[in-house]
Design an enzyme around this catalytic site. Structure first.
Site, PDB file in Angstrom:
ATOM      1  N   TRP A 111       0.808  -1.226   0.000  1.00 24.36           N
ATOM      2  CA  TRP A 111       0.000   0.000   0.000  1.00 24.36           C
ATOM      3  C   TRP A 111       0.840   1.276   0.000  1.00 24.36           C
ATOM      4  O   TRP A 111       0.297   2.375  -0.072  1.00 24.36           O
ATOM      5  CB  TRP A 111      -0.940  -0.001   1.216  1.00 24.36           C
ATOM      6  CG  TRP A 111      -2.132  -0.877   1.039  1.00 24.36           C
ATOM      7  CD1 TRP A 111      -2.435  -1.661  -0.040  1.00 24.36           C
ATOM      8  CD2 TRP A 111      -3.221  -1.052   1.971  1.00 24.36           C
ATOM      9  NE1 TRP A 111      -3.629  -2.307   0.165  1.00 24.36           N
ATOM     10  CE2 TRP A 111      -4.127  -1.957   1.386  1.00 24.36           C
ATOM     11  CE3 TRP A 111      -3.488  -0.532   3.239  1.00 24.36           C
ATOM     12  CZ2 TRP A 111      -5.304  -2.350   2.032  1.00 24.36           C
ATOM     13  CZ3 TRP A 111      -4.658  -0.933   3.885  1.00 24.36           C
ATOM     14  CH2 TRP A 111      -5.563  -1.834   3.279  1.00 24.36           C
ATOM     15  N   HIS A 115      12.717  -2.377  -0.915  1.00 24.57           N
ATOM     16  CA  HIS A 115      11.920  -1.868  -2.036  1.00 24.57           C
ATOM     17  C   HIS A 115      12.700  -0.770  -2.755  1.00 24.57           C
ATOM     18  O   HIS A 115      13.430  -0.004  -2.127  1.00 24.57           O
ATOM     19  CB  HIS A 115      10.585  -1.323  -1.523  1.00 24.57           C
ATOM     20  CG  HIS A 115       9.629  -1.021  -2.636  1.00 24.57           C
ATOM     21  ND1 HIS A 115       9.679   0.155  -3.342  1.00 24.57           N
ATOM     22  CD2 HIS A 115       8.641  -1.765  -3.189  1.00 24.57           C
ATOM     23  CE1 HIS A 115       8.737   0.132  -4.284  1.00 24.57           C
ATOM     24  NE2 HIS A 115       8.095  -1.020  -4.210  1.00 24.57           N
ATOM     25  N   GLU A 118      11.221  -6.368  -9.194  1.00 27.61           N
ATOM     26  CA  GLU A 118      10.469  -5.168  -9.550  1.00 27.61           C
ATOM     27  C   GLU A 118      11.345  -4.245 -10.388  1.00 27.61           C
ATOM     28  O   GLU A 118      12.155  -3.483  -9.833  1.00 27.61           O
ATOM     29  CB  GLU A 118      10.016  -4.424  -8.290  1.00 27.61           C
ATOM     30  CG  GLU A 118       9.090  -5.219  -7.401  1.00 27.61           C
ATOM     31  CD  GLU A 118       8.174  -4.320  -6.573  1.00 27.61           C
ATOM     32  OE1 GLU A 118       6.970  -4.555  -6.601  1.00 27.61           O
ATOM     33  OE2 GLU A 118       8.676  -3.370  -5.945  1.00 27.61           O
ATOM     34  N   GLY A 151       4.596   2.034 -11.090  1.00 20.48           N
ATOM     35  CA  GLY A 151       3.754   3.227 -11.110  1.00 20.48           C
ATOM     36  C   GLY A 151       3.744   3.947 -12.451  1.00 20.48           C
ATOM     37  O   GLY A 151       3.251   5.063 -12.552  1.00 20.48           O
ATOM     38  N   GLY A 163       1.277  -2.545  -6.262  1.00 23.87           N
ATOM     39  CA  GLY A 163       1.171  -1.244  -5.611  1.00 23.87           C
ATOM     40  C   GLY A 163      -0.225  -0.672  -5.800  1.00 23.87           C
ATOM     41  O   GLY A 163      -1.181  -1.084  -5.156  1.00 23.87           O
ATOM     42  N   GLY A 164      -0.350   0.263  -6.737  1.00 23.11           N
ATOM     43  CA  GLY A 164      -1.594   1.020  -6.932  1.00 23.11           C
ATOM     44  C   GLY A 164      -2.852   0.176  -6.974  1.00 23.11           C
ATOM     45  O   GLY A 164      -3.860   0.510  -6.330  1.00 23.11           O
TER      46      GLY A 164
HETATM   47  P1  13P Z   1       2.679  -0.355  -8.931  1.00 21.54           P
HETATM   48  O1  13P Z   1       1.887  -1.640  -8.952  1.00 21.54           O
HETATM   49  O2  13P Z   1       1.864   0.815  -8.485  1.00 21.54           O
HETATM   50  O3  13P Z   1       3.406  -0.145 -10.218  1.00 21.54           O
HETATM   51  O4  13P Z   1       3.805  -0.527  -7.789  1.00 21.54           O
HETATM   52  C1  13P Z   1       4.591  -1.676  -7.794  1.00 21.54           C
HETATM   53  C2  13P Z   1       5.349  -1.754  -6.520  1.00 21.54           C
HETATM   54  O5  13P Z   1       6.255  -0.975  -6.289  1.00 21.54           O
HETATM   55  C3  13P Z   1       4.958  -2.774  -5.538  1.00 21.54           C
HETATM   56  O6  13P Z   1       5.883  -2.890  -4.512  1.00 21.54           O
END
Ligand code: 13P
Length: 249
Positions: A10, A95, A167, A173, A234-235
């Protein structure tokens, strides 16, 4: 068989009240999922609210970071025993946003990973290359460095208890997902490192999640890759309906 982990990060979103509201909606949609482990990682201040809201479900709660010391003069840090006391069982470590904005290094990532293990939490250790590294063809070199200088410092027993998240920073994002093939290639490179350092069995068993613009409509094609053992979202994890449809891909 590696059981998938479908995890939501989150980031710096939601209050405790918003956390409770999320779980009201999310519980009936994904609270009893058995085909995977569902993990939600809210901000530290919502861990207790999330643990309470997840009671009676199969959903697990995780922190987004973890201090490397048990306690001490470390203003702003949250320790393993504090996270454990909240009822959380996972911790994201390393992260890219921590590496980029808060000077996290491979060395501190290793220390935090070891702390999570010491206090009985499951670390989700993040690795991944930046845009310029991707564009100049250095993805594998970056993954090897992050593995060698971070994860390789674990013992075999410790390694058996972690999950890794790949990632690519350029996909976070941005709406640019790595194609399933690009992601699978990176996962193979990480698994090859794991096999070489910790042996064939450990290399086969380690779960490697993909993160970066994962959405309900691309989850199925990512999860169709045998190399991809789950997602770190994430989002799209902030909305209960959207994250439930990712969990139930
Ligand atoms: P998004 O799914 O918003 O691209 O973020 C990925 C993320 O950094 C998950 O840790």
């Amino acid at each position: 068989m590696r059981k998938p982990v479908m995890a939501g990060n989150w980031k710096m979103y939601k209050t405790p009240a918003e956390t409770a509201a999320f779980f009201e909606k999310f519980r009936p949609l994904a609270g009893q999922a058995e085909h995977c482990e569902v993990v939600i990682c809210p901000p530290f201040t919502n861990l207790a609210a999330a643990v309470e809201a997840a009671q009676g479900t199969r959903i697990r709660i995780g922190a987004q970071n973890i201090g490397w010391a048990k306690e001490g003069a470390f203003t702003g840090e949250i320790s393993g025993p504090m996270i454990v006391a909240s009822g959380a069982t996972y911790a994201i470590v390393g992260h890219s946003e921590r590496r980029q904005y808060f000077a996290e290094t491979d060395e501190t990532v290793l220390k935090r990973t070891q702390a999570a293990l010491e206090f009985g939490l499951t670390p989700i250790v993040c690795v991944g290359e930046r845009l310029e590294e991707f564009e100049s063809g250095h993805t594998e070199a970056v993954l090897v460095r992050q593995f060698q200088q971070g994860i390789a410092g674990l013992s075999e027993r410790q390694f058996a208890r972690i999950a890794i998240a790949y990632e690519p920073v350029w996909a976070i994002g941005t709406g640019k997902t790595a194609t399933p093939e690009i992601a699978a290639g990176a996962h193979r490179a990480i698994r090859a490192q794991a096999r070489a350092k910790f042996g064939k069995e450990a290399g086969e068993a380690i779960r490697i999640l993909y993160g970066g613009s994962v959405k309900p409509d691309n989850t199925r094609s990512l999860m169709a890759q045998p190399e991809i053992d789950g997602v770190l979202v994430g989002g799209a994890s902030l909305d209960a309906v959207s994250f439930a449809s990712i969990v139930n891909f």
